[in-house]
Motif scaffolding. Structure first.
Motif, short mmCIF file in Angstrom:
data_model
loop_
_atom_site.label_atom_id
_atom_site.label_comp_id
_atom_site.label_asym_id
_atom_site.label_seq_id
_atom_site.Cartn_x
_atom_site.Cartn_y
_atom_site.Cartn_z
N HIS A 1 -3.87 4.63 0.41
CA HIS A 1 -2.65 4.30 -0.32
C HIS A 1 -1.64 5.45 -0.19
CE1 HIS A 1 -0.52 1.85 -3.32
NE2 HIS A 1 -0.06 3.01 -3.80
N LYS B 1 0.82 -1.21 0.00
CA LYS B 1 0.00 0.00 0.00
C LYS B 1 0.85 1.26 0.00
CE LYS B 1 -3.86 0.45 2.12
NZ LYS B 1 -4.97 0.56 3.10
N SER B 2 2.16 1.08 -0.19
CA SER B 2 3.09 2.22 -0.19
C SER B 2 2.94 3.05 1.08
CB SER B 2 2.87 3.11 -1.42
OG SER B 2 3.09 2.37 -2.61
#
Length: 539
Positions: free
Chosen positions: A438, A399-400
């Motif tokens: 995100h 999900k960074s």
């Protein structure tokens, strides 16, 4: 609805108590009836013996001859054996044939036949009878008469045999039965006259008011009536029964307050026994329930751990694949250059990647191994959080999410079960990853607050509605479509068992902060930084 249930419970409990007190009242009264029955049987047996002796005397030929001299000898024998005050023989007209008065000073019978006219007629009809009370001058000299028919050879009544019995003799029979304090017996004839009473002199002569008040005892063969005493003004219960050989009533008088005191005493004794047994059962049930609760908690913990393992497996597979790719590439490179020795930096990279894989596998095995009883040991929370960051790297990368660790170099020790604490912080970090968008941010920081170690997991997600915060940690409560609601419940239980607590604060649209407070190890209490306000550790 709650009020109705409460009223119903109060009504049920009141009904049970009333029925129980009624039961105890019946038991007390049954015991007193039994006591009265014993006393009445004693008096019946006494009269039975007297009547039997007189029947034998009435059947004697000397008595049936109706000759005064012959009859007098047998009257003398009967008076001596049966201890009567007077024994006499009357003809059917009531004229005296002969008598024997054994009390000194009396030469004539102390009564006339018309004093016992009804009893005399009953004897003339062929039936034995016991008369009502007869008073001669003083109540102390009162007596009763026992009359039997004397039959001739044709079976007709030829005379009446009469014996006088002082009421003092009857008192001796009644007094054989021991009575508790404030209770007593009394005997009443069919005319509501007292034959025996402990305070007879105060009743005599019985007035019409007394006879009207006590006359209800003559309405049935046995029963219970309430009565206000003329002597002491106390409310009493009169338990009465009839006597087989007379028309009298044997009565037991008990103060009502004494009855209530006995009911209460028996109720308290049995209630104490009941409560003791109830407490024993409650303790046994408590032990059983605690065992079942412990089993449920262990099962709940196991399920949650398995859920964590399943979710971590995918991320760990990805993390293992990356170093394996690097290792594979360098090995292939070495294979192509078989004639040259491998370069040192390539070997160090391979060793580093293998170490990383080994660390991931070790952490995964620790989380996946079967649950055991918690083993408390000294735990370095900072190292534990670093290990968790490595373990969760795959999910963070997917999900960074940027994870920031604010960990001091010293003072990070507490006592606890390392596997369970790891599960708590993995759950909290996993929830934070799911909550942030995100590219979101998560911060895990360690500090100190009021002598407790503080671990904060802060995210910049959407936040938690205020009405939901209080429900967090409730088993099976979840806001996730595929969640079970067990994760936070397990976390709360684990931290509680570690003598700590979890606090939650959140703002809609800004994010949430989960704060875990744990006891610091004793030798670490002064080592964590004190500038908690700068680090945001005011809880």
């Amino acid at each position: 609805m709650t009020a109705l249930i409460g009223i119903a419970l109060v009504a049920i409990i009141a009904g049970v108590i009333i029925n129980y007190l009624n039961y105890q009242y019946r038991m007390v009264m049954a015991a007193e009836r039994e006591r009265l029955s014993v006393a009445a049987n004693n008096l019946d047996m006494y009269f039975n013996a007297r009547l039997t002796g007189l029947k034998l005397l009435a059947a004697d030929q000397d008595i049936r001859s109706l000759e005064p001299k012959r009859a007098r000898k047998k009257l003398l024998l009967a008076a001596d054996v049966l201890d009567f005050a007077n024994v006499a023989l009357y003809d059917p007209s009531g004229a005296l044939i002969t008598d024997l008065w054994t009390v000194p000073g009396y030469t004539q019978p102390p009564f006339k036949v018309h004093d016992i006219e009804d009893s005399f007629k009953t004897a003339l009809s062929g039936r034995p009878v016991v008369s009502d009370r007869i008073v001669c001058e003083k109540i102390e000299n009162a007596y009763i008469s026992i009359l039997l028919p004397v039959l001739d050879d044709s079976g007709n009544v030829a005379a009446v045999l009469l014996a006088c019995e002082p009421i003092s003799n009857i008192a001796m029979i009644v007094l054989r039965e021991h009575m508790p304090e404030n209770q007593y017996f009394f005997v009443m004839d069919s005319s509501a006259q007292i034959i025996y009473h402990p305070r007879l002199a105060q009743f005599y002569p019985e007035g019409s008011l007394f006879k009207d008040g006590i006359g209800g005892l003559l309405n049935g063969k046995s029963g219970i009536v309430s009565f206000k005493s003329f002597l002491d003004g106390m409310d009493k219960l009169l338990i009465y029964t009839d006597l087989y050989y007379t028309n009298w009533r044997m009565v037991m008088a008990i103060p009502i307050k004494t009855v209530y005191a006995r009911v209460l005493s028996k109720s308290i004794d049995e209630a104490a026994s009941f409560f003791f047994v109830t407490i024993c059962f409650a303790l046994l049930y408590g032990v059983w329930w605690q065992g079942k609760r412990h089993e449920r908690e262990r099962e709940q913990l196991r399920l949650e751990r398995m859920a964590c393992v399943n979710q971590l497996a995918a991320g760990i597979a990805h993390e293992i694949r990356n170093p394996l790719t690097s290792i594979q590439g360098f090995i292939q490179l070495m294979a192509r250059r078989a004639d040259k020795p491998p370069r040192r930096e390539h070997l160090e990279i391979i060793i580093t990647e293998i170490g990383r894989i080994d660390k991931l596998i070790s952490e995964f095995q620790m989380l996946a191994r079967p649950l055991k009883e918690p083993v408390f040991e000294k735990v370095n929370i900072c190292k534990l959080l670093n290990d968790i960051a490595v373990l969760m790297e795959g999910q963070l990368h997917s999900k960074s999410v940027a994870l920031t660790l604010q960990l001091p170099e010293v003072g990070c020790y507490t006592y606890g079960d390392i596997a369970q604490l790891k599960q708590v912080f993995i759950n909290l970090l996993k929830n934070a990853v799911e909550a942030v968008p995100h590219g979101g941010n998560i911060t895990m920081a360690v500090g100190k607050y009021q002598g407790m170690m503080v671990v904060r997991v802060e995210d910049n997600g959407n936040g938690i509605p205020p009405e939901i915060i209080d429900k967090l940690g409730t088993p099976f409560f979840t806001t996730k479509e595929t969640g079970t609601g067990l994760g936070l419940s397990v976390c709360y239980n684990i931290i509680q068992n570690h003598n700590g607590q979890i606090k939650v604060s959140s703002q809609i649209g800004k994010g949430s902060v989960f704060t875990v407070l744990l006891p610091l190890a004793e030798d670490e209490c002064c080592m964590l930084p004190v500038n908690n306000e700068q680090q945001g550790f005011c809880v």
